[in-house]
Design a protein around this motif. Structure first.
Motif, PDB file in Angstrom:
ATOM      1  N   PHE A  84       0.853  -1.192   0.000  1.00 26.88           N
ATOM      2  CA  PHE A  84       0.000   0.000   0.000  1.00 26.88           C
ATOM      3  C   PHE A  84       0.884   1.237   0.000  1.00 26.88           C
ATOM      4  N   VAL A  85       0.596   2.171  -0.904  1.00 25.63           N
ATOM      5  CA  VAL A  85       1.431   3.370  -1.014  1.00 25.63           C
ATOM      6  C   VAL A  85       0.815   4.545  -0.251  1.00 25.63           C
ATOM      7  N   SER A  86       1.675   5.503   0.057  1.00 17.65           N
ATOM      8  CA  SER A  86       1.246   6.682   0.801  1.00 17.65           C
ATOM      9  C   SER A  86       0.092   7.400   0.113  1.00 17.65           C
ATOM     10  N   ASP A  87       0.091   7.398  -1.205  1.00 15.47           N
ATOM     11  CA  ASP A  87      -0.945   8.087  -1.975  1.00 15.47           C
ATOM     12  C   ASP A  87      -2.341   7.522  -1.724  1.00 15.47           C
ATOM     13  N   GLY A  88      -2.397   6.290  -1.214  1.00 14.65           N
ATOM     14  CA  GLY A  88      -3.683   5.650  -0.981  1.00 14.65           C
ATOM     15  C   GLY A  88      -4.415   6.118   0.258  1.00 14.65           C
ATOM     16  N   ASP A  89      -3.781   6.998   1.053  1.00 13.84           N
ATOM     17  CA  ASP A  89      -4.410   7.426   2.308  1.00 13.84           C
ATOM     18  C   ASP A  89      -5.771   8.082   2.092  1.00 13.84           C
ATOM     19  N   GLY A  90      -5.919   8.815   0.990  1.00 14.66           N
ATOM     20  CA  GLY A  90      -7.207   9.478   0.726  1.00 14.66           C
ATOM     21  C   GLY A  90      -8.325   8.478   0.543  1.00 14.66           C
TER      22      GLY A  90
END
Length: 312
Positions: A87-93
């Motif tokens: 899971f990448v940081s960009d997926g937080d949204g």
């Protein structure tokens, strides 16, 4: 009390086989929540757009008159496979948006129903491409920003919280969540006092905010710098939009793995839920309507900011 839902959602999304139907299955057993999924193909692959409705007791979906809130989880993708594993940081949204919907669905089932409807939208892509960007690389997306706005910015949304990881820069020096000014019809308005208050209550800290530039509220594709896509929903609606940035003290790539902080995502969820409670009861406002009428009377329409401009 949203950390449980965040952990559950992150565990589900951190999977190379996850898809929109996986998220849809989360909501099948809830009486007042519904979820639909549409797969959309682009030049760089495909993604699954997810739309979740949590019905309020006086919501317009069932003929009521209570205001409708929109919560959008903005991102390029939740994974960058095969370049990056996990899971990448960009997926937080996306995680924050889905966890918000899950918490609201559980609250409704227990009897704590909101008055107004809440629409939650995002998209699920575990293998999105990456894009060069200074100072750290961005996550790209299988589809363009116009397609995202088409499926994520709904006519029913009367005000919008746009949640986006905003770590790939040197603008912030705070880890947690930061709130933007309200953007409406090409105008950058003052911070909403109501939203600042809710942020201080839900975080227990003085409100951390961030400044918005004109470039940030113009559409992608015009050659101008954008901090990221957090305020791109504002180009596709007349509803007031605020950005809720999930931030860090250092510049973190959107494609970075092991870079998501569960407690920070939970802060975004708690803020969104508390806004939803009061917005559906018409107890808070994203902007001062009288002042907005006055500024338009003085300076005219700024809707051209929502377009690609003269040269395009």
């Amino acid at each position: 009390m949203a950390l449980k839902q965040v952990l559950e959602v992150l565990d589900i999304l951190d999977n190379p086989s996850v898809e929109g139907k996986t998220v849809q299955a989360l909501f099948e057993s809830y009486t007042y929540a519904s979820c639909s999924v549409e797969r959309v193909h682009g030049e760089k692959g495909y993604t699954d757009f997810v739309k979740i409705l949590i019905k309020g007791t006086e919501g317009k979906a069932d003929g009521g008159n209570a205001p409708t809130l929109g919560v959008i989880g903005r991102l390029g993708g939740i994974g960058a496979r095969p370049t990056r594993i996990g899971f990448v940081s960009d997926g937080d949204g996306a995680a924050a948006a889905v966890a918000t919907a899950l918490k609201l669905a559980e609250m409704s089932e227990r009897g704590d129903r909101l008055e107004g409807d809440v629409y939650v939208t995002t998209h699920i892509c575990p293998d999105a491409p990456t894009l060069p960007h200074d100072p750290v690389e961005f996550m790209d997306s299988p589809v363009d920003i116009l397609t995202m706005n088409k499926y994520e910015v709904l006519e029913e949304m009367e005000a919008i919280i746009s949640i986006d990881t905003t770590k790939g820069n040197r603008v912030f020096n705070h880890r947690g969540i930061c709130l933007s000014q309200t953007v409406k019809d090409g105008y950058i308005l003052k911070f909403s006092d109501d939203l600042v208050r809710i942020k201080e209550v839900t975080t227990g800290e003085l409100a951390q905010t961030f400044a918005v530039s004109i470039q940030d509220i113009t559409p992608y594709g015009n050659g101008l710098y954008h901090i990221n896509s957090i305020l791109q929903p504002s180009v596709a609606t007349s509803a007031p939009v605020v950005g809720l940035a999930i931030t860090t003290k250092t510049a973190v790539p959107g494609s970075g793995t092991g870079a998501s902080h569960e407690v920070d995502i939970a802060q975004a969820v708690r803020f969104s839920i508390e806004v939803a409670k009061d917005f559906g009861r018409s107890k808070i406002s994203f902007y001062d309507a009288d002042e907005f009428d006055r500024i338009q009377a003085l300076y005219g329409s700024m809707k051209h900011i929502q377009t690609l401009g003269k040269q395009n």
